[in-house]
Design a protein around this motif. Structure first.
Motif, PDB file in Angstrom:
ATOM      1  N   GLN A 201       0.821  -1.212   0.000  1.00  0.00           N
ATOM      2  CA  GLN A 201       0.000   0.000   0.000  1.00  0.00           C
ATOM      3  C   GLN A 201       0.856   1.263   0.000  1.00  0.00           C
ATOM      4  O   GLN A 201       0.419   2.320   0.419  1.00  0.00           O
ATOM      5  CB  GLN A 201      -0.924   0.006   1.238  1.00  0.00           C
ATOM      6  N   GLN A 202       2.111   1.148  -0.416  1.00  0.00           N
ATOM      7  CA  GLN A 202       2.986   2.310  -0.399  1.00  0.00           C
ATOM      8  C   GLN A 202       2.453   3.433  -1.273  1.00  0.00           C
ATOM      9  O   GLN A 202       2.646   4.608  -0.989  1.00  0.00           O
ATOM     10  CB  GLN A 202       4.384   1.909  -0.887  1.00  0.00           C
ATOM     11  N   SER A 203       1.751   3.051  -2.338  1.00  0.00           N
ATOM     12  CA  SER A 203       1.257   4.079  -3.254  1.00  0.00           C
ATOM     13  C   SER A 203       0.113   4.874  -2.653  1.00  0.00           C
ATOM     14  O   SER A 203      -0.218   5.949  -3.137  1.00  0.00           O
ATOM     15  CB  SER A 203       0.805   3.431  -4.563  1.00  0.00           C
ATOM     16  N   GLN A 204      -0.517   4.325  -1.609  1.00  0.00           N
ATOM     17  CA  GLN A 204      -1.648   5.015  -0.983  1.00  0.00           C
ATOM     18  C   GLN A 204      -1.129   5.759   0.251  1.00  0.00           C
ATOM     19  O   GLN A 204      -0.736   5.144   1.238  1.00  0.00           O
ATOM     20  CB  GLN A 204      -2.737   4.015  -0.574  1.00  0.00           C
ATOM     21  N   LYS A 205      -1.169   7.037   0.163  1.00  0.00           N
ATOM     22  CA  LYS A 205      -0.616   7.874   1.234  1.00  0.00           C
ATOM     23  C   LYS A 205      -1.419   7.710   2.519  1.00  0.00           C
ATOM     24  O   LYS A 205      -2.646   7.688   2.503  1.00  0.00           O
ATOM     25  CB  LYS A 205      -0.617   9.337   0.795  1.00  0.00           C
ATOM     26  N   ASP A 206      -0.705   7.600   3.649  1.00  0.00           N
ATOM     27  CA  ASP A 206      -1.309   7.523   4.974  1.00  0.00           C
ATOM     28  C   ASP A 206      -2.263   6.340   5.111  1.00  0.00           C
ATOM     29  O   ASP A 206      -3.182   6.377   5.929  1.00  0.00           O
ATOM     30  CB  ASP A 206      -2.063   8.828   5.327  1.00  0.00           C
ATOM     31  N   GLN A 207      -2.090   5.323   4.360  1.00  0.00           N
ATOM     32  CA  GLN A 207      -2.955   4.152   4.471  1.00  0.00           C
ATOM     33  C   GLN A 207      -2.564   3.361   5.715  1.00  0.00           C
ATOM     34  O   GLN A 207      -1.392   3.057   5.937  1.00  0.00           O
ATOM     35  CB  GLN A 207      -2.822   3.266   3.234  1.00  0.00           C
ATOM     36  N   HIS A 208      -3.531   3.018   6.539  1.00  0.00           N
ATOM     37  CA  HIS A 208      -3.286   2.270   7.765  1.00  0.00           C
ATOM     38  C   HIS A 208      -3.831   0.866   7.582  1.00  0.00           C
ATOM     39  O   HIS A 208      -4.908   0.682   7.018  1.00  0.00           O
ATOM     40  CB  HIS A 208      -3.978   2.950   8.953  1.00  0.00           C
ATOM     41  N   PRO A 209      -3.102  -0.166   8.032  1.00  0.00           N
ATOM     42  CA  PRO A 209      -3.581  -1.540   7.842  1.00  0.00           C
ATOM     43  C   PRO A 209      -4.909  -1.824   8.517  1.00  0.00           C
ATOM     44  O   PRO A 209      -5.643  -2.711   8.093  1.00  0.00           O
ATOM     45  CB  PRO A 209      -2.461  -2.392   8.447  1.00  0.00           C
ATOM     46  N   LEU A 210      -5.214  -1.107   9.610  1.00  0.00           N
ATOM     47  CA  LEU A 210      -6.456  -1.332  10.330  1.00  0.00           C
ATOM     48  C   LEU A 210      -7.553  -0.433   9.790  1.00  0.00           C
ATOM     49  O   LEU A 210      -7.304   0.707   9.392  1.00  0.00           O
ATOM     50  CB  LEU A 210      -6.276  -1.053  11.829  1.00  0.00           C
ATOM     51  N   SER A 211      -8.760  -0.947   9.833  1.00  0.00           N
ATOM     52  CA  SER A 211      -9.907  -0.096   9.519  1.00  0.00           C
ATOM     53  C   SER A 211     -10.117   0.888  10.664  1.00  0.00           C
ATOM     54  O   SER A 211      -9.580   0.715  11.762  1.00  0.00           O
ATOM     55  CB  SER A 211     -11.158  -0.951   9.330  1.00  0.00           C
ATOM     56  N   PHE A 212     -10.916   1.913  10.416  1.00  0.00           N
ATOM     57  CA  PHE A 212     -11.154   2.887  11.478  1.00  0.00           C
ATOM     58  C   PHE A 212     -11.864   2.245  12.664  1.00  0.00           C
ATOM     59  O   PHE A 212     -11.638   2.629  13.816  1.00  0.00           O
ATOM     60  CB  PHE A 212     -11.975   4.065  10.949  1.00  0.00           C
ATOM     61  N   GLN A 213     -12.722   1.286  12.415  1.00  0.00           N
ATOM     62  CA  GLN A 213     -13.383   0.601  13.519  1.00  0.00           C
ATOM     63  C   GLN A 213     -12.360  -0.109  14.385  1.00  0.00           C
ATOM     64  O   GLN A 213     -12.443  -0.048  15.623  1.00  0.00           O
ATOM     65  CB  GLN A 213     -14.400  -0.402  12.976  1.00  0.00           C
ATOM     66  N   GLU A 214     -11.409  -0.775  13.774  1.00  0.00           N
ATOM     67  CA  GLU A 214     -10.382  -1.465  14.537  1.00  0.00           C
ATOM     68  C   GLU A 214      -9.476  -0.475  15.258  1.00  0.00           C
ATOM     69  O   GLU A 214      -9.044  -0.715  16.402  1.00  0.00           O
ATOM     70  CB  GLU A 214      -9.578  -2.365  13.606  1.00  0.00           C
ATOM     71  N   ARG A 215      -9.189   0.631  14.640  1.00  0.00           N
ATOM     72  CA  ARG A 215      -8.365   1.650  15.303  1.00  0.00           C
ATOM     73  C   ARG A 215      -9.105   2.220  16.513  1.00  0.00           C
ATOM     74  O   ARG A 215      -8.485   2.487  17.559  1.00  0.00           O
ATOM     75  CB  ARG A 215      -7.994   2.748  14.313  1.00  0.00           C
ATOM     76  N   ILE A 216     -10.399   2.385  16.383  1.00  0.00           N
ATOM     77  CA  ILE A 216     -11.196   2.852  17.524  1.00  0.00           C
ATOM     78  C   ILE A 216     -11.129   1.842  18.661  1.00  0.00           C
ATOM     79  O   ILE A 216     -11.021   2.210  19.843  1.00  0.00           O
ATOM     80  CB  ILE A 216     -12.658   3.093  17.090  1.00  0.00           C
ATOM     81  N   ILE A 217     -11.173   0.560  18.319  1.00  0.00           N
ATOM     82  CA  ILE A 217     -11.097  -0.488  19.340  1.00  0.00           C
ATOM     83  C   ILE A 217      -9.785  -0.380  20.105  1.00  0.00           C
ATOM     84  O   ILE A 217      -9.755  -0.483  21.344  1.00  0.00           O
ATOM     85  CB  ILE A 217     -11.259  -1.876  18.679  1.00  0.00           C
ATOM     86  N   TYR A 218      -8.690  -0.148  19.403  1.00  0.00           N
ATOM     87  CA  TYR A 218      -7.400  -0.049  20.077  1.00  0.00           C
ATOM     88  C   TYR A 218      -7.272   1.244  20.879  1.00  0.00           C
ATOM     89  O   TYR A 218      -6.677   1.251  21.964  1.00  0.00           O
ATOM     90  CB  TYR A 218      -6.266  -0.172  19.055  1.00  0.00           C
ATOM     91  N   ILE A 219      -7.810   2.323  20.367  1.00  0.00           N
ATOM     92  CA  ILE A 219      -7.781   3.574  21.148  1.00  0.00           C
ATOM     93  C   ILE A 219      -8.613   3.416  22.410  1.00  0.00           C
ATOM     94  O   ILE A 219      -8.214   3.866  23.501  1.00  0.00           O
ATOM     95  CB  ILE A 219      -8.299   4.752  20.296  1.00  0.00           C
ATOM     96  N   ALA A 220      -9.772   2.775  22.307  1.00  0.00           N
ATOM     97  CA  ALA A 220     -10.592   2.526  23.496  1.00  0.00           C
ATOM     98  C   ALA A 220      -9.844   1.652  24.492  1.00  0.00           C
ATOM     99  O   ALA A 220      -9.932   1.856  25.716  1.00  0.00           O
ATOM    100  CB  ALA A 220     -11.909   1.873  23.082  1.00  0.00           C
ATOM    101  N   PHE A 221      -9.107   0.684  23.988  1.00  0.00           N
ATOM    102  CA  PHE A 221      -8.297  -0.165  24.863  1.00  0.00           C
ATOM    103  C   PHE A 221      -7.263   0.669  25.619  1.00  0.00           C
ATOM    104  O   PHE A 221      -7.062   0.491  26.834  1.00  0.00           O
ATOM    105  CB  PHE A 221      -7.625  -1.244  24.022  1.00  0.00           C
TER     106      PHE A 221
END
Length: 1697
Positions: A198-218
């Motif tokens: 995904q190098q061609s996609q700038k700022d692409q994160h492997p996790l979906s936003f839902q998963e990122r929210i789960i980790y931030i909540a953690f």
């Protein structure tokens, strides 16, 4: 996701045979949803779009999965095969990683992380039995880690403990945490290949936003669990000094210059790093850069959000940003995490970039903007980050001036463009506008250079990189302005804030959420966790939450009252009211009558008064009488309603999904303003309270009620709110004038412009409704005002408590064992100990030696109580070190008994040479010859731990006493107060509890102690409920003192007569004092001289000894006065005995004159108010009040100079934080040294029982408002004394809850007393879990939201109660408890139909909820748990403990056994319950009381098992028939007398306002027999049932009710009992009477029935539609008696209206 994964999951579930075989028909939808697979294939195997996920997630805000859903779900089938606790370990399939992958992809990701799917996994112990036991840091997948994170979040959402499962494997937890951090950043080993693709996609994160929210909540949950050592060890590394490696070199050097000692720490840190190997350094680098990289990722997401149009990532991107701000706020709001992180966040310029972003200005960015304001507030909080010292206003100002001066010097030296800026004074340049003006003169390059020299950016490239998508110049300007602008004082903002909520606050769901709170998202609310930055921060958070919680209640009350008024739009567009409401009246006129001039240095008026004229048309007499009872300072609300519905349109049912704002909009509520009642105006416009004949005139006008059409109230408005409204009106008028001028210019130019909207209207010209609230619910303004006044004054708490209170330092430092310099070595324990053996057994850690006053050792047999104890030197006492080193409570304290007081003492007693404890017996001095002079004595044999609690309470410091149910908390509290009273005669005691009931209980026990009652004072309205004829209120104590004064002066007169002293020496206290000085004291001194002379040689010979004895009696000058004492006064047996009697008589006389001297002030003070104030401030030594009274009266007490030295708080775990804190500050600091004079604080409570009542679940769970100060101290690790012996319940019943405490055992009397040894008559067991199945295919039902009922359980419970009554059990010894208000109402309905009017049964002592019954007990308890679909809020172990600990002799639990037995949190209790049969086991041949021993084993052949509820009902029915036959001798009684049990069962009763009258909650009255018919015997009449209530059917048919309907009322009932919330402790336990109930309320006693209906049922009838009431009138004959005629007339009157 491919279909192969689903097939694989299907195969995994197969095998094992039987119920473990998984068939496609049993699979849940997400596994076989073809559309989902098609969507995923079309998107290349990725999850659905964020917007679609958000919509799906919103849809999942529904009821939790039912038991049937769980049983048939694929996840349950998987659990049975792999991890279910119900499956034996040896029968479980081995761990297979594909199961974790399949569940995560097919069930969690595919369902958008549905709450329902997550709950099923969490309830099935997915974490405890499968994920964590099989976690391996090296081999477990990222989805395995994410699944663990998700389960932790779910446990926090469900409010159940979660960290305990990790305690046994700390190393694995550290590895898991490291894996979670890497996944959160998208840097795990599994994510690396995906990132490369995904190098061609700038700022692409492997996790979906839902998963990122789960980790931030953690992370949020982790940072809020710092008290857990396992979590804290990992978290602290993320916010350590090492994170400053991310700072710019210049900024780092600047910080070191500001705090030089940090440079030393930094050098030490670098040396330690150098010693690490490569792996260690890599780990440190990961931890130190984690938060900085995470902030950069957040800022990248924020920069990608456009000003308009769709958001990349959809709504989940917005939610991610909101969650991230929540994390930052939590980090900033705790000193351990803030210390270094604040500098790091400041260097990342998070606040500046967030302010520049588009999200705060978008329509969906309101919550983000509110969170950003909170973050900005804490980023600039007035505290030293490194020392934790709060900064004063002057220090903040000085620091700001120094910063501006530094920047001006820099500008003067290097920037000619800023010469003007450099030469101006600070006040001219530190505003936002001035800073923009000056810095805008710099070119882009010079702007970068200026920021670079301030160490804000490194260079131009860095500035551009940090600015990202934002314009670099705008970014630098905003950065400089934020860095230098003057901050508005927090107190200025707070003092300008209105205390009353307005419509803008009431209907803002971000800060005042509705009753439903799923726990998924975040809110713009402060949190109450373990630590606070300063006292100001503590008060501010509590004030905010208290204000918002009050706003929530106010919103519900206003909405309900306005809806009942039925506002309708007339043909002219105006608003008229077709209904009526008890709590609201239409306003016919409103005018502001006076506006006071602003005080010095203030903008708002000093006061604003207004007159409110209300219309009395269509208002009932009973309702108006309540309005007339409004007192001064009561709170009301002015409401503007503009109806939207036309005249004649009926109220539509409120949709369950409708928000509060939608409801208000539908009703037409426009404005809300609070006001404070000053008084009612008479016909001349004067306040009635100010008139000389006001009482007579008020009574006269009440007699003329029918001729009145309006009345006028004088009210005070909030000056702050008035100023805000005036400013808004002025600004609106200015804009209107500007628009008009522009329009005029445009007209001259011939151009067309859009007409502007109308200017802001004057709110005070629009009010048309006045709403009041119940007085007991309306004290919020006084409490808020108290908190604000505390914040405006120098708040001083004892220095030994300050750090512990804020949550810092050593939590044990405030306990007496940690303060040897403050300890008392010798303590008078007064009557604490009963015998010498009691002393020895109470101190096993000491070598107890009994000595006399000279130090000589005494034999135990020669000693008698009371005793004084001299403890070893605290500095060298090893037992104190052992006690203080003991473990301190916490979340898992029950599992760590090493910290209990018993173990601490046992450990200390095991030392080789225990220190000596010196015990000195002493004798109370003879107080006089009368029996009343004999001191009262304690008779409670305190246990060793209770003695330790008493010892700790007497010593200076903070003492926390954890008192499990039945352990004698009140007795310990009373003894502590007694010891305070006798040891410290110059100190005053404050006694505080949560409820009047608890306060009265402890006060009544104190009254029985050896305490002079003139020193007792009970404040508040609950004093009249004391079980005594004496009046302990302020006025009552003044009257007592005046009466006592007269009685004592009469004694003085009698003494003067006995001494032949002429004159009126007893005229006043002063004359009595002169009489004592010149007549009485002189005679006593002469008498003493004579006796001493006679006894000088009494040992020389027997004759001399006899002469000395005769001298004592013969020369005694007061013999005539004591002629009424028991005779003979002197026995003449020995000199010592007679001399002791003489001294006792003198002490009696001296006390008379001492009391008169103390009462002298009451002669000099002529007004009642002055006398009351003097009593409060000087005379009373033990003052008792509730925490609410303390909050309401603090200002008054402080102004009077109220002082106290010791505080004891009962029910501490049930008191809100702020309501606990305020009583500690009811006095000003000591005038001499400025310190608090508070010496001892004793808090007694039980954090394992239910917490304070919070009605709104968002405040309860998200903000943790339910946390008491007591619980917070326990979580912090403050030393506790845990009482360890209970004397309430049988030992067998105590097993149901004693597992929750540290070694809770039983007192001896539980084994010895006859009532505990005897079995429960008619029952085979003393406790039992009765499994209740569905009735007619129905388990639990929910007629309205959260109003949960279970008819089968209700009927079973009532049938069991009837059985007990037939066996002979007294009804007052039986209590019926349930966990939901809906079930309570249903049980009462069934009781009304079966028992209430039947003298054979009557009503039980109480029918209430578990929450309401906390603090009470009874011999026999029947408990209904209600739920059959989900466990509900019984999963809260605290509620379970309360439920199981209310019964003394018998507990019978009715529940769905299969639902509760596998719940992890309830396992300990239900495993004990399941040792008994699940069918109710009866012994019908026994009658109450029985001679059978409780220890005896009953043969199974003698037991009658009830197979089901219908079987029990049928059995009881037959028993009733047999009982009637026995009474009448009539074999045909069954045919002639249909029983209540034959009546049809009430189906789905639904509680509305009016279903529960005050009579229902009143004490039970004797059941009245129904009126017998001519051909019936009294016994026959007794079993004739009232017709069962049909209100459920009537209400279900009334789906489109008119104005008298109560769908809003039903919502109000429902909101106080959310599924996961306290069902009873909320105010719905005392339901508000229905609006139409008042005319019937006084018609007769509780059990009177009309046409078979009770009065509360008839009151409910009047809530029905006109059609229903007409049908009721035509169906029933209501004219057979005068009462029935009266009721019929009132019903017809209601119809006509």
């Amino acid at each position: 996701m491919s279909e192969d994964l689903s097939r694989r999951l299907f195969v995994l579930c197969k095998g094992g045979g039987g119920s473990n075989v998984l068939r496609p028909s049993n699979l849940s939808l997400p596994l076989y949803n073809i559309m989902d697979h098609k969507k995923q294939r079309a998107s290349g195997g990725r999850a659905p779009s964020a917007t679609a996920q958000a919509n799906s997630q919103i849809k999942h805000k529904q009821q939790p999965p039912s038991a049937q859903d769980v049983e048939s779900d694929v996840l349950t089938l998987l659990a049975r095969k792999y991890w279910s606790p119900a499956t034996p370990v040896d029968e479980r399939a081995p761990f297979d990683p594909i199961v974790v992958e399949s569940v995560y992809q097919s069930e969690l990701v595919a369902s958008n992380f549905s709450i329902k799917r997550t709950m099923i996994l969490e309830l099935g112990q997915y974490l405890e039995c499968f994920l964590w036991p099989n976690f391996d840091a090296a081999t477990s997948s990222d989805h395995h880690v994410s699944s663990i994170v998700l389960m932790i979040n779910e446990k926090f959402r469900e409010n159940v403990p979660c960290w305990g499962v990790f305690a046994a494997r700390p190393a694995d937890f550290a590895a898991f945490f490291r894996r979670a951090l890497a996944i959160c950043l998208g840097e795990s080993a599994e994510q690396q290949p995906q990132q490369q693709q995904q190098q061609s996609q700038k700022d692409q994160h492997p996790l979906s936003f839902q998963e990122r929210i789960i980790y931030i909540a953690f992370l949020v949950r982790c940072f809020n669990s710092l008290e857990n050592e396992l979590v804290g060890a990992q978290i602290q590394r993320l916010v350590s000094l090492g994170t400053w490696h991310n700072l710019l070199p210049g900024r780092l050097e600047e910080e070191f210059k500001a705090v030089p000692k940090l440079r030393k720490y930094w050098q030490v840190l670098k040396k330690k790093d150098a010693k690490q190997d490569a792996a260690g350094r890599a780990l440190l680098a990961e931890q130190r850069r984690f938060l900085f990289v995470l902030m950069k990722q957040f800022l990248a997401v924020l920069a990608s959000i456009p000003e308009e149009g769709p958001v990349p990532g959809g709504v989940w991107a917005v939610r991610y940003c909101e969650r991230f701000l929540e994390l930052l706020i939590d980090l900033e709001a705790q000193l351990p995490t803030r210390r270094y992180f604040n500098t790091l966040m400041n260097s990342a310029h998070v606040v500046t970039l967030a302010q520049l972003s588009a999200l705060p200005n978008r329509s969906n960015g309101t919550l983000f903007a509110q969170l950003l304001d909170t973050l900005k507030f804490y980023a600039r909080f007035e505290i030293s980050d490194h020392t934790g010292v709060a900064l004063t206003d002057s220090e903040v100002t000085a620091a700001h001036y120094a910063q501006i001066a530094k920047v001006q010097q820099l500008a003067f030296r290097n920037f000619d463009e800023l010469r003007e800026f450099a030469l101006l004074n600070v006040g001219a340049v530190d505003t936002r506008a001035a800073l923009f003006k000056h810095f805008d003169r710099l070119s882009d390059e010079r702007l970068v250079e200026f920021a670079q020299q301030l160490h804000l950016v490194e260079d131009a490239a860095n500035a551009s990189s940090v600015a990202g998508a934002f314009n670099t110049r705008f970014f630098l300007l905003e950065l400089l302005v934020n860095h230098l602008e003057r901050r508005q004082s927090q107190m200025d903002i707070l003092n300008a804030m209105p205390l009353y909520p307005t419509e803008a606050l009431l209907w803002d769901e971000n800060v005042v959420p509705s009753e439903y709170f799923s726990g998924e998202g975040c809110l713009a609310l402060p949190k109450l966790n373990l630590q606070f930055l300063t006292i100001h921060d503590y008060l501010l958070r509590n004030m905010t939450l208290f204000r918002l919680e009050s706003a929530y209640e106010i919103r519900e009350d206003i909405t309900d009252a306005v809806r009942r008024l039925a506002p309708r739009r007339d043909e002219n567009g105006g608003t008229l009211f077709q209904g009526w409401a008890r709590m609201a009246l239409p306003i016919s006129a409103f005018s502001v009558v006076s506006v006071g001039k602003p005080s010095l240095a203030e903008r708002h008026p000093s006061s604003v008064r207004a007159d409110v004229t209300v219309s009395l048309e269509n208002t009932r007499r009973e309702a108006w009488s309540e309005w007339e009872k409004l007192r001064k300072h009561d709170i009301a609300f002015l409401v503007t309603v503009r109806a939207k519905r036309p005249v004649g349109e009926r109220n539509l049912p409120v949709a369950s999904s409708a928000s509060s704002a939608d409801i208000a909009d539908a009703i037409g509520i426009q404005y809300v303003r609070g006001c404070e009642i000053e008084g009612l105006l008479d016909s001349r416009g004067r306040l009635i309270d100010e008139s000389f004949q006001s009482r007579e005139r008020q009574q006269e006008e009440r007699h003329q009620f029918t001729r009145l059409t309006s009345r006028t109230f004088r009210v005070w408005l909030d000056p702050n709110q008035y100023q805000i409204d005036v400013d808004a009106l002025t600004e609106g008028e200015r804009r209107r004038i500007e628009s008009a001028a522009k329009r005029a210019v445009a007209d001259l130019n011939g151009s067309q412009q859009q007409r502007p909207s109308n200017a802001t209207e004057n709110v005070y010209d629009t009010f048309n409704i006045l709403v009041r609230r119940k007085p007991e619910e309306n004290n919020f303004k006084a409490v808020l005002d108290t908190i604000r006044s505390l914040m405006n004054t120098r708040t001083v708490i004892p220095d030994w408590l300050h750090d512990v209170f804020l949550g810092y330092g050593d939590p044990r430092s405030a306990f007496y064992a940690a303060m040897p310099e403050r300890q008392l070595r010798t303590v008078n324990f007064n009557d604490t100990f009963l015998t010498p053996a009691h002393v020895v057994s109470s101190f096993p850690q000491y070598h107890v030696k009994f000595v006399d006053g000279e130090g000589a050792e005494l034999a135990h047999s020669a000693c008698r109580a009371p005793f004084k104890l001299t403890f070893p030197d605290p500095a060298t006492d090893p037992t104190l070190r052992a006690t203080n080193a003991a473990s301190q409570g916490g979340e898992d304290d029950a599992a760590n008994p090493a910290g209990s007081s018993t173990n601490a003492m046992a450990t200390a007693s095991a030392t080789a040479t225990p220190p000596s404890l010196l015990v000195t017996p002493f004798t109370h001095v003879n107080r006089g010859p009368y029996p009343r002079d004999i001191p009262k004595k304690n008779a409670v044999p305190f246990t060793p731990v209770q003695v330790e609690a008493i010892r700790a309470g007497v010593q200076p410091g903070l003492t926390l006493v954890v008192g499990p149910p039945g352990t004698g908390k009140t007795d310990v509290a009373v003894q502590i107060v007694s010891n305070w009273y006798h040891n410290f005669p110059d100190q005053r005691i404050l006694l505080v509890t949560h409820s009047n009931q608890a306060l009265n209980q402890i006060f009544e026990k104190i009254m029985e102690l050896d305490i002079d009652e003139r020193h007792l004072l009970r404040l508040g309205h609950g004093e009249e409920e004391l079980a005594t004829t004496k009046d302990f209120s302020r006025s009552g104590r003044v009257n007592y003192i005046l009466e006592r004064r007269i009685a004592l002066l009469q004694e003085v007169a009698r003494l003067a007569a006995s001494l032949d002293v002429p004159g009126d020496v007893a005229y006043t206290c002063e004359t009595a004092g002169h009489f004592h000085l010149y007549q009485v004291l002189s005679r006593w001194e002469a008498y003493v001289s004579t006796v001493r002379a006679a006894s000088a040689n009494k040992d020389a010979s027997p004759e001399a000894a006899a002469a000395a004895v005769r001298a004592v009696s013969s020369s005694f000058p007061f013999t005539a006065f004591f002629a009424d004492a028991p005779q003979p006064l002197f026995h003449g047996k020995s000199f010592a005995e007679d001399w002791d009697v003489a001294q006792g008589c003198w002490r009696h006389l001296r006390k008379i004159f001492q009391e008169l001297e103390a009462f002298r002030a009451f002669e000099l003070l002529r007004s009642a108010g002055d006398r009351i104030n003097y009593l409060l401030v000087k005379e009373a030594r033990i003052i008792a009040m509730t925490c609410t009274h303390a909050a309401l009266k603090r200002r008054e007490l402080v102004e009077l100079g109220f002082k106290f030295d010791n505080v004891l708080m009962e029910e501490s775990a049930q008191i809100l934080e702020i309501e606990t804190f305020i009583p500690l500050l009811l006095q000003t600091p000591d005038a001499n040294d400025g310190y608090s004079r508070l010496k001892r604080i004793v808090m007694i409570g039980d954090h394992h029982q239910l917490p304070p009542v919070i009605k709104n679940m968002a405040f309860q769970r998200y903000s943790n408002l339910e946390q008491s100060l007591f619980t917070r101290f326990v979580r912090l690790g403050v030393r506790t004394v845990d009482l360890d012996r209970q004397g309430r319940a049988r030992a067998s019943i105590a097993q149901l809850y004693n597992w929750r405490y540290k070694q809770l055992g039983d007192l001896q009397h539980v084994q010895e007393r006859p009532e505990y040894q005897s079995a429960n008559a008619g029952f085979a067991y003393d406790f039992q879990l009765v499994d209740v199945g569905d009735h007619n295919g129905q388990g639990e039902s929910e007629p309205s939201a959260h109003f949960i009922q279970n008819l089968a359980e209700a009927e079973y419970v009532v049938a069991t109660y009837m059985y007990m009554r037939l066996q002979g059990y007294p009804r007052e010894r039986i209590t019926i408890l349930t966990t939901y208000n809906g079930q309570k109402a249903l049980i009462r309905d069934v009781l009304n139909a079966r028992c209430s009017n039947n003298p054979m049964f009557g009503d039980p002592d109480q029918v209430t909820t578990v929450d309401k019954f906390q603090g009470s007990q009874n011999d026999y308890v029947l408990l209904s748990l209600v739920r059959t679909k989900t466990i509900g809020h019984v999963r809260d172990v605290r509620r379970l403990v309360v439920a199981m600990s209310r019964a003394k002799l018998g507990l019978y639990v009715f529940a769905r056994a299969s639902l509760f037995q596998d719940c992890l949190e309830l396992k300990e209790a239900f495993s004990v319950l399941q040792t008994r049969p699940s069918r109710l086991a009866l012994l019908p041949q026994e009658s109450f009381p029985t001679q059978r021993s409780n220890a005896s084993v009953v043969a199974e052949s003698d037991i009658t098992f009830m197979e089901s509820m219908p079987a029990m009902a049928d059995y009881v029915y037959k028993r009733c028939v047999d009982a009637v036959r026995a009474l009448n001798g009539d074999s045909a009684a069954q045919d002639a007398m249909p029983l209540a049990l034959e009546a049809p069962l009430p189906t789905r009763p639904q509680e509305t306002e009016g279903d529960e009258t005050e009579a229902r909650d009143a004490p039970d009255e004797p059941a009245q027999a129904v009126e017998a018919q001519p051909d019936e015997t009294p016994a026959e009449a007794a079993v004739q049932p009232p017709t069962p209530s049909k209100r459920a059917a009537a209400q279900s048919s009334d789906t489109a009710s008119d104005e008298a309907s109560s769908d809003v009322s039903a919502r109000k009932k429902a909101r106080v009992e959310p599924e996961e919330k306290d069902a009873a402790a909320v105010s719905a336990e005392q339901p508000e009477e229905a609006e139409d109930e008042a005319p019937l309320a006084n018609a007769g006693p509780k059990h009177v029935s009309v046409g078979g209906r009770s009065l509360d049922t008839l009151a409910a009838i009047m809530e029905l539609t006109v059609v229903d009431i007409k049908a009721e009138l035509s169906r029933r004959d209501l004219s057979t008696s005068g009462l029935k005629k009266d009721l019929a007339g009132r019903l017809h009157e209601a119809l006509s209206k």
